[in-house]
Design a protein around this motif. Structure first.
Motif, PDB file in Angstrom:
ATOM      1  N   PHE A 107     -15.218 -29.622  38.207  1.00 48.40           N
ATOM      2  CA  PHE A 107     -16.209 -30.474  37.533  1.00 48.40           C
ATOM      3  C   PHE A 107     -16.375 -31.818  38.210  1.00 48.40           C
ATOM      4  CE2 PHE A 107     -13.796 -33.627  35.004  1.00 48.40           C
ATOM      5  CZ  PHE A 107     -12.517 -33.170  35.254  1.00 48.40           C
ATOM      6  N   ILE A 283     -14.470 -27.231  32.034  1.00 49.04           N
ATOM      7  CA  ILE A 283     -15.291 -28.391  31.661  1.00 49.04           C
ATOM      8  C   ILE A 283     -16.680 -28.128  32.226  1.00 49.04           C
ATOM      9  CG2 ILE A 283     -15.623 -30.870  32.068  1.00 49.04           C
ATOM     10  CD1 ILE A 283     -12.700 -31.281  31.786  1.00 49.04           C
ATOM     11  N   CYS A 336      -6.775 -36.809  25.429  1.00 49.85           N
ATOM     12  CA  CYS A 336      -6.466 -37.198  26.810  1.00 49.85           C
ATOM     13  C   CYS A 336      -6.321 -38.706  26.813  1.00 49.85           C
ATOM     14  CB  CYS A 336      -7.561 -36.756  27.775  1.00 49.85           C
ATOM     15  SG  CYS A 336      -9.048 -37.767  27.659  1.00 49.85           S
ATOM     16  N   ALA A 338      -7.835 -40.933  28.588  1.00 54.37           N
ATOM     17  CA  ALA A 338      -9.066 -41.724  28.722  1.00 54.37           C
ATOM     18  C   ALA A 338      -9.599 -42.099  27.338  1.00 54.37           C
ATOM     19  CB  ALA A 338     -10.119 -40.934  29.499  1.00 54.37           C
ATOM     20  N   GLN A 343      -6.067 -45.285  29.967  1.00 57.08           N
ATOM     21  CA  GLN A 343      -5.895 -44.705  31.311  1.00 57.08           C
ATOM     22  C   GLN A 343      -6.580 -45.547  32.388  1.00 57.08           C
ATOM     23  OE1 GLN A 343      -5.870 -40.319  32.038  1.00 57.08           O
ATOM     24  NE2 GLN A 343      -7.987 -40.660  32.642  1.00 57.08           N
ATOM     25  N   CYS A 355     -12.072 -42.566  33.413  1.00 56.50           N
ATOM     26  CA  CYS A 355     -11.981 -41.099  33.463  1.00 56.50           C
ATOM     27  C   CYS A 355     -12.363 -40.608  34.854  1.00 56.50           C
ATOM     28  CB  CYS A 355     -12.913 -40.517  32.402  1.00 56.50           C
ATOM     29  SG  CYS A 355     -13.358 -38.805  32.713  1.00 56.50           S
ATOM     30  N   HIS A 356     -11.546 -39.703  35.416  1.00 52.86           N
ATOM     31  CA  HIS A 356     -11.801 -39.204  36.773  1.00 52.86           C
ATOM     32  C   HIS A 356     -13.071 -38.336  36.839  1.00 52.86           C
ATOM     33  CE1 HIS A 356      -9.495 -36.334  34.594  1.00 52.86           C
ATOM     34  NE2 HIS A 356      -9.457 -35.444  35.545  1.00 52.86           N
ATOM     35  N   TRP A 385     -14.397 -47.581  25.021  1.00 48.48           N
ATOM     36  CA  TRP A 385     -13.687 -46.296  24.872  1.00 48.48           C
ATOM     37  C   TRP A 385     -12.630 -46.331  23.759  1.00 48.48           C
ATOM     38  CZ3 TRP A 385     -13.457 -41.591  27.988  1.00 48.48           C
ATOM     39  CH2 TRP A 385     -14.502 -41.500  28.912  1.00 48.48           C
ATOM     40  N   CYS A 409     -12.778 -33.745  24.999  1.00 48.23           N
ATOM     41  CA  CYS A 409     -13.048 -34.474  26.246  1.00 48.23           C
ATOM     42  C   CYS A 409     -14.333 -35.304  26.104  1.00 48.23           C
ATOM     43  CB  CYS A 409     -13.179 -33.452  27.371  1.00 48.23           C
ATOM     44  SG  CYS A 409     -13.848 -34.094  28.900  1.00 48.23           S
ATOM     45  N   PRO A 410     -14.216 -36.615  26.038  1.00 47.15           N
ATOM     46  CA  PRO A 410     -15.414 -37.456  25.916  1.00 47.15           C
ATOM     47  C   PRO A 410     -16.371 -37.283  27.094  1.00 47.15           C
ATOM     48  CG  PRO A 410     -13.430 -38.737  25.483  1.00 47.15           C
ATOM     49  CD  PRO A 410     -12.967 -37.399  25.961  1.00 47.15           C
ATOM     50  N   TYR A 411     -15.819 -37.028  28.274  1.00 49.00           N
ATOM     51  CA  TYR A 411     -16.679 -36.825  29.448  1.00 49.00           C
ATOM     52  C   TYR A 411     -17.582 -35.602  29.221  1.00 49.00           C
ATOM     53  CZ  TYR A 411     -18.054 -35.054  34.006  1.00 49.00           C
ATOM     54  OH  TYR A 411     -18.786 -34.550  35.035  1.00 49.00           O
TER      55      TYR A 411
HETATM   56  S1  SF4 Z   1     -12.511 -37.592  29.251  1.00 51.95           S
HETATM   57 FE1  SF4 Z   1     -12.327 -35.420  29.833  1.00 51.95          FE
HETATM   58  S2  SF4 Z   1     -12.410 -35.399  32.056  1.00 51.95           S
HETATM   59 FE2  SF4 Z   1     -11.971 -37.510  31.406  1.00 51.95          FE
HETATM   60  S3  SF4 Z   1      -9.728 -37.715  31.436  1.00 51.95           S
HETATM   61 FE3  SF4 Z   1     -10.333 -37.089  29.367  1.00 51.95          FE
HETATM   62  S4  SF4 Z   1     -10.225 -34.829  29.354  1.00 51.95           S
HETATM   63 FE4  SF4 Z   1     -10.248 -35.507  31.499  1.00 51.95          FE
END
Ligand code: SF4
Ligand code: SF4
Length: 451
Positions: A107, A283, A336, A338, A343, A355-356, A385, A409-411
């Protein structure tokens, strides 16, 4: 009196229902008859049956039953007061954005774009990153989990900088505050592992996680840059880890192919002797948009595998987080680091993000490691965030998973619906299934014990 708005019912067997308190993560099992008595009491406001009175008292003391909505609101406020301030519990150190693989489901593959020309971390950036972490840890000296994760692209393409980073940590520790409980991790596709690298990983005390999809056909989506299947190479490297006694975890992505091969996956995992495993749900990206059925099946598979692995004392990470929360009645605020702004993602060019997943467009990457004044707690992105937890999202207030799901996962939510404050709906499917399983599992555990 009435049930708290946080109470949800789950049938567990013919004559038994679970009353589950979604805010406090507590479960009470009642028979259908008892449930009817309770409802009758709510209707009439009185009862002569002393067993029902005792039951109502118990439910009231444990917040399952309330006198009015205000009591629910007071309980909610009390729980919100317990939410701790953000603390950086994971830092991704992206030592390179280059990768020798071209995994079809990646992703963040779009991260390899020419608009961001600095793709390889320099010593200067690594030193600044260590200093940033030192300042951060010094400011937050309370107890919480702390991990530094080396990440890419493929991080082993720049292993020298990982060694340099670790040497810098060891140097700075001599002069400044650095907590003893920081964990170090490396997430790699495994293909570039060598005896020397493994020896260094061991010496530096870095936990190794290898992305490997266990069976040949499932792993076939993990092709290298020239389009070659990487299965045999990675399998050999895993054998090398075992030969050199370097413990490793497996990070396994659940694809449709893996689900088709579900019966052979577990024996294969066991043959490899990993320390732990973690399953990844796909994802969404433009190549792999999945339907709801995928999340249903993937969750069934994870639960099935979890049930089998726990009999030998091995625990899959993603399900374990919810088991832990359920067992300890502990709110799982974020799934996670983020989420909640806990993070750092430090890109090779020294920009700091949250977030990566956003390495591809550098959204929420607006600070620099070279800025010694940077304080994430004051930064607008981190403030934005901070509230990304179901506990504070209006859409989640009536959901049974409120305190246990962590919000996914917010992303992915942003990718699918345009904002991190939208629901990660694919994850909701997963979370609801897991909660139902946990409640039934608890019931079976209790009744087995009683027999
Ligand atoms: S927001 Fe999603 S992609 Fe980003 S660190 Fe969290 S789980 Fe991973
Ligand atoms: S994110 Fe989904 S599953 Fe989690 S609490 Fe919100 S609505 Fe429920």
């Amino acid at each position: 009196m009435q049930y708290s708005k946080y109470v949800h019912t789950f049938p567990v067997e013919d004559n038994v229902v679970a009353l589950y308190h979604a805010l406090l993560i507590r479960t009470v099992f009642v028979t259908n008859q008892e449930s009817q008595q309770i409802n009758l009491f709510f209707e009439k406001g009185t009862t002569n049956d002393h067993v029902t009175v005792e039951m109502i008292n118990y439910l009231y003391t444990n917040y399952f039953v309330v006198n009015n909505d205000e009591e629910d609101s007071a309980l909610y406020s009390k729980c919100m007061d317990m939410i701790a301030e953000p603390a950086i519990s994971n830092a991704y150190i992206v030592v390179t954005e280059n990768c020798n693989f071209n995994c079809k489901y990646c992703f963040i593959s779009n991260a390899v774009q020419n608009v961001y020309p600095v793709k390889v971390m320099t010593k200067e950036v690594a030193t600044n990153a260590v200093m940033l972490l030192q300042r951060t840890y010094e400011k937050q000296q309370h107890s919480y989990d702390k991990t530094i994760t080396f990440y890419g692209g493929e991080p082993l393409l720049n292993f020298d900088i990982i060694k340099f980073f670790m040497d810098e940590v060891n140097r700075i520790k001599q002069e400044h505050y650095w907590p003893d409980d920081v964990k170090y991790a490396l997430i790699t596709n495994g293909s570039l592992l060598t005896k020397d690298i493994l020896q260094s990983i061991k010496e530096y005390g870095i936990a190794l996680s290898i992305s490997y999809d266990v069976d040949k056909e499932s792993h076939s989506q993990r092709i290298d840059k020239t389009g070659n299947d990487s299965y045999d190479v990675v399998k050999q490297k895993i054998a090398l880890c075992n030969e050199m006694n370097v413990p490793f975890s497996l990070s396994i992505t659940i694809t449709d192919t893996l689900l088709r091969h579900r019966n052979t996956v577990l024996p294969e995992i066991l043959k490899l002797s990993p320390l732990t495993i973690a399953f990844n749900l796909l994802i969404p990206n433009k190549e792999t948009l999945q339907n709801d059925n995928y999340y249903e099946e993937a969750t069934d598979f994870m639960l099935e595998t979890f049930g089998q692995l726990r009999t030998i004392g091995m625990y899959e990470d993603r399900i374990m987080r919810k088991v832990h929360s359920f067992k300890e009645n502990k709110m799982h605020l974020y799934d996670c680091c983020a989420s909640g702004g806990n993070q750092y993602v430090i890109a090779p060019d020294g920009t700091i993000g949250i977030c990566h997943g956003y390495l591809n467009n550098r959204k929420y990457f607006s600070a620099k490691v070279s800025d010694s004044e940077f304080d994430f707690r004051e930064h607008p992105d981190y403030k934005y965030w901070k509230k990304r937890t179901p506990l504070l999202m209006p859409q989640c207030q009536d959901c049974e998973c409120l305190s246990i799901c962590g919000g996914g996962c917010p992303y992915a939510a942003d990718y699918m619906y345009g904002s991190i404050y939208e629901l990660d709906t694919r994850f909701c499917i997963h979370a609801k299934k897991v909660l139902t399983w946990l409640i039934k599992d608890l019931y079976h555990h209790i009744t087995r014990k009683e027999q």
